[in-house]
Design a protein around this motif. Structure first.
Motif, PDB file in Angstrom:
ATOM      1  N   LEU A   1       1.526  -1.042  -0.052  1.00 15.85           N
ATOM      2  CA  LEU A   1      -0.228  -0.114   0.074  1.00 15.85           C
ATOM      3  C   LEU A   1       0.847   1.108   0.255  1.00 15.85           C
ATOM      4  CD1 LEU A   1      -2.680  -1.084   2.821  1.00 15.85           C
ATOM      5  CD2 LEU A   1      -2.506  -0.839   0.461  1.00 15.85           C
ATOM      6  N   GLN A   2       0.122   2.185  -0.517  1.00 13.91           N
ATOM      7  CA  GLN A   2       1.066   3.391  -1.106  1.00 13.91           C
ATOM      8  C   GLN A   2       0.575   4.196   0.102  1.00 13.91           C
ATOM      9  OE1 GLN A   2       1.507   5.483  -4.108  1.00 13.91           O
ATOM     10  NE2 GLN A   2       2.970   5.960  -4.410  1.00 13.91           N
ATOM     11  N   THR A   3       0.824   4.934   1.099  1.00  9.15           N
ATOM     12  CA  THR A   3       0.929   5.548   1.758  1.00  9.15           C
ATOM     13  C   THR A   3       0.397   7.657   1.311  1.00  9.15           C
ATOM     14  OG1 THR A   3       2.394   6.906   2.776  1.00  9.15           O
ATOM     15  CG2 THR A   3       2.099   5.085   3.507  1.00  9.15           C
ATOM     16  N   ALA A   4      -0.789   8.282   2.202  1.00 15.39           N
ATOM     17  CA  ALA A   4      -1.017   9.245   1.675  1.00 15.39           C
ATOM     18  C   ALA A   4       0.296  10.090   1.814  1.00 15.39           C
ATOM     19  CB  ALA A   4      -1.702  10.233   2.392  1.00 15.39           C
ATOM     20  N   ARG A   5       1.738  10.067   2.268  1.00 20.97           N
ATOM     21  CA  ARG A   5       2.401  11.090   1.753  1.00 20.97           C
ATOM     22  C   ARG A   5       3.120  10.488   0.910  1.00 20.97           C
ATOM     23  NH1 ARG A   5       7.838  10.573   5.935  1.00 20.97           N
ATOM     24  NH2 ARG A   5       6.342   8.659   6.513  1.00 20.97           N
ATOM     25  N   GLN A   6       3.298   9.464   0.617  1.00 17.62           N
ATOM     26  CA  GLN A   6       3.929   8.583  -0.299  1.00 17.62           C
ATOM     27  C   GLN A   6       3.224   9.557  -2.216  1.00 17.62           C
ATOM     28  OE1 GLN A   6       3.753   4.935   0.369  1.00 17.62           O
ATOM     29  NE2 GLN A   6       6.025   4.560   1.249  1.00 17.62           N
ATOM     30  N   ARG A   7       2.180   9.506  -1.775  1.00 19.28           N
ATOM     31  CA  ARG A   7       1.110   9.414  -3.054  1.00 19.28           C
ATOM     32  C   ARG A   7       1.243  11.090  -3.166  1.00 19.28           C
ATOM     33  NH1 ARG A   7      -2.483   6.653  -0.860  1.00 19.28           N
ATOM     34  NH2 ARG A   7      -3.793   8.418   0.298  1.00 19.28           N
ATOM     35  N   PHE A   8       1.904  12.028  -2.550  1.00 19.58           N
ATOM     36  CA  PHE A   8       2.136  13.952  -2.303  1.00 19.58           C
ATOM     37  C   PHE A   8       2.739  13.998  -2.765  1.00 19.58           C
ATOM     38  CE2 PHE A   8      -2.643  13.235  -0.796  1.00 19.58           C
ATOM     39  CZ  PHE A   8      -2.958  14.013  -2.178  1.00 19.58           C
ATOM     40  N   THR A   9       4.344  13.019  -2.713  1.00 17.59           N
ATOM     41  CA  THR A   9       5.651  13.099  -3.027  1.00 17.59           C
ATOM     42  C   THR A   9       5.921  13.897  -4.445  1.00 17.59           C
ATOM     43  OG1 THR A   9       6.165  12.261  -0.408  1.00 17.59           O
ATOM     44  CG2 THR A   9       8.539  13.105  -2.389  1.00 17.59           C
ATOM     45  N   GLY A  10       6.491  14.869  -4.273  1.00 18.46           N
ATOM     46  CA  GLY A  10       6.914  15.565  -5.724  1.00 18.46           C
ATOM     47  C   GLY A  10       5.040  16.216  -6.117  1.00 18.46           C
ATOM     48  N   VAL A  11       3.901  15.717  -5.445  1.00 21.76           N
ATOM     49  CA  VAL A  11       3.206  16.688  -6.526  1.00 21.76           C
ATOM     50  C   VAL A  11       3.026  18.081  -5.882  1.00 21.76           C
ATOM     51  CG1 VAL A  11       0.332  16.910  -6.571  1.00 21.76           C
ATOM     52  CG2 VAL A  11       2.076  13.911  -6.817  1.00 21.76           C
ATOM     53  N   LYS A  12       2.640  19.145  -6.759  1.00 17.20           N
ATOM     54  CA  LYS A  12       2.344  20.266  -6.376  1.00 17.20           C
ATOM     55  C   LYS A  12       0.516  20.450  -6.375  1.00 17.20           C
ATOM     56  CE  LYS A  12       2.112  24.767  -8.715  1.00 17.20           C
ATOM     57  NZ  LYS A  12       2.502  26.072 -10.167  1.00 17.20           N
ATOM     58  N   ILE A  13      -0.185  20.629  -5.426  1.00 14.20           N
ATOM     59  CA  ILE A  13      -1.346  20.156  -4.723  1.00 14.20           C
ATOM     60  C   ILE A  13      -1.908  21.498  -5.072  1.00 14.20           C
ATOM     61  CG2 ILE A  13      -2.932  20.068  -2.824  1.00 14.20           C
ATOM     62  CD1 ILE A  13      -0.958  18.801  -2.247  1.00 14.20           C
ATOM     63  N   GLY A  14      -1.841  22.832  -5.085  1.00 20.62           N
ATOM     64  CA  GLY A  14      -2.147  24.500  -4.944  1.00 20.62           C
ATOM     65  C   GLY A  14      -1.979  24.859  -6.511  1.00 20.62           C
ATOM     66  N   ASP A  15      -2.746  26.601  -6.759  1.00 15.47           N
ATOM     67  CA  ASP A  15      -2.451  26.354  -7.898  1.00 15.47           C
ATOM     68  C   ASP A  15      -1.489  28.087  -7.998  1.00 15.47           C
ATOM     69  OD1 ASP A  15      -4.353  25.410  -9.382  1.00 15.47           O
ATOM     70  OD2 ASP A  15      -6.099  26.768  -8.625  1.00 15.47           O
ATOM     71  N   GLU A  16      -0.316  27.958  -6.298  1.00 18.05           N
ATOM     72  CA  GLU A  16       0.352  28.883  -6.034  1.00 18.05           C
ATOM     73  C   GLU A  16       1.885  28.639  -7.568  1.00 18.05           C
ATOM     74  OE1 GLU A  16       0.360  32.261  -4.472  1.00 18.05           O
ATOM     75  OE2 GLU A  16      -2.144  31.361  -4.931  1.00 18.05           O
ATOM     76  N   PRO A  17       2.281  29.161  -7.843  1.00 16.81           N
ATOM     77  CA  PRO A  17       3.686  29.481  -8.728  1.00 16.81           C
ATOM     78  C   PRO A  17       4.414  29.320  -7.655  1.00 16.81           C
ATOM     79  CG  PRO A  17       2.558  31.916  -9.606  1.00 16.81           C
ATOM     80  CD  PRO A  17       1.566  31.448  -8.238  1.00 16.81           C
ATOM     81  N   ALA A  18       5.075  29.487  -6.955  1.00 13.07           N
ATOM     82  CA  ALA A  18       5.766  29.310  -6.270  1.00 13.07           C
ATOM     83  C   ALA A  18       6.232  28.874  -5.495  1.00 13.07           C
ATOM     84  CB  ALA A  18       6.242  30.950  -5.746  1.00 13.07           C
ATOM     85  N   GLU A  19       4.920  27.467  -5.411  1.00 16.67           N
ATOM     86  CA  GLU A  19       4.758  26.942  -4.052  1.00 16.67           C
ATOM     87  C   GLU A  19       5.866  25.527  -4.332  1.00 16.67           C
ATOM     88  OE1 GLU A  19       1.230  23.385  -3.158  1.00 16.67           O
ATOM     89  OE2 GLU A  19       0.360  24.707  -4.108  1.00 16.67           O
ATOM     90  N   GLN A  20       6.368  25.308  -2.917  1.00 18.78           N
ATOM     91  CA  GLN A  20       7.181  23.820  -3.177  1.00 18.78           C
ATOM     92  C   GLN A  20       6.424  22.538  -2.783  1.00 18.78           C
ATOM     93  OE1 GLN A  20      10.456  24.330  -0.405  1.00 18.78           O
ATOM     94  NE2 GLN A  20      11.567  26.836  -0.940  1.00 18.78           N
ATOM     95  N   VAL A  21       6.900  21.642  -3.850  1.00 20.47           N
ATOM     96  CA  VAL A  21       6.015  20.815  -3.250  1.00 20.47           C
ATOM     97  C   VAL A  21       6.776  19.647  -2.096  1.00 20.47           C
ATOM     98  CG1 VAL A  21       5.748  19.766  -6.288  1.00 20.47           C
ATOM     99  CG2 VAL A  21       7.798  18.601  -4.650  1.00 20.47           C
ATOM    100  N   LEU A  22       5.588  19.362  -1.424  1.00 20.73           N
ATOM    101  CA  LEU A  22       6.340  18.361  -0.483  1.00 20.73           C
ATOM    102  C   LEU A  22       8.306  17.017  -0.995  1.00 20.73           C
ATOM    103  CD1 LEU A  22       5.638  17.237   2.602  1.00 20.73           C
ATOM    104  CD2 LEU A  22       4.350  14.866   1.761  1.00 20.73           C
ATOM    105  N   THR A  23       8.396  16.754  -0.576  1.00 22.08           N
ATOM    106  CA  THR A  23      10.077  16.422  -0.284  1.00 22.08           C
ATOM    107  C   THR A  23       9.841  15.296   0.405  1.00 22.08           C
ATOM    108  OG1 THR A  23      11.718  18.138   0.505  1.00 22.08           O
ATOM    109  CG2 THR A  23      10.912  18.124  -2.004  1.00 22.08           C
TER     110      THR A  23
END
Length: 176
Positions: A154-176
């Motif tokens: 199973l993949q955890t939610a944290r693993q699924r969101f690592t490297g994914v840009k969630i919002g619309d802000e141009p300078a938003e950093q992704v979870l690493t």
């Protein structure tokens, strides 16, 4: 499990101080027993939660000033400027951490209680569920350990969101 029938996986157990240990029964040396101790994550994702301007429970002495309760909220519609000034005096008003907490004992001994971590100071109706969900999503080592015993990982939610840009802000950093 390992192919070696004389080996076993062991999960960590947390004590009252939040430290972990393993419950392993000693075996005879002739059995060539191998204890595989699953190590929990040693890095913590720090989260500092700051409620909005109306999201903190407040008290004045022992009296509730602002909290999601009937007795607290009934003061405000009829309170004039002088009463509000008295109730919200920065010299006497403090944070009230006695508010309701969702799933207070859910973390076991792994973390200090949610009450000790200040969860009771956040406005429950606005933030209670979000804080509980955030704790669940970021504390995923139980799922990762369970993967040692599953055929399908199973993949955890944290693993699924690592490297994914969630919002619309141009300078938003992704979870690493």
């Amino acid at each position: 499990m390992d192919d070696n029938e004389n080996s076993a996986y062991h999960r960590p157990v947390w004590n009252d101080d939040g430290r972990f240990y393993y419950e392993i029964i000693p075996q005879a040396k002739a059995k060539n027993y191998v204890a595989v101790c699953l190590k929990p994550a040693d890095k913590v994702i720090p989260v500092i939660f700051i409620p909005g301007v109306m999201g903190s429970n407040l008290k004045n002495g022992k009296s509730k000033v602002w909290q999601f309760s009937f007795s607290s909220l009934k003061k405000w519609p009829l309170a004039g400027p002088e009463k509000r000034k008295f109730l919200l005096d920065p010299q006497t008003t403090t944070v009230d951490d006695s508010g309701k907490i969702l799933n207070n004992g859910a973390d076991g001994k792994k973390f200090p209680s949610r009450r000790k971590r200040g969860w009771g100071s956040a406005f429950y109706k606005s933030y209670g569920e979000a804080l509980d969900r955030l704790q669940y999503l970021l504390s995923d080592d139980d799922i990762l350990m369970d993967n040692y015993f599953r055929e399908a990982q199973l993949q955890t939610a944290r693993q699924r969101f690592t490297g994914v840009k969630i919002g619309d802000e141009p300078a938003e950093q992704v979870l690493t």
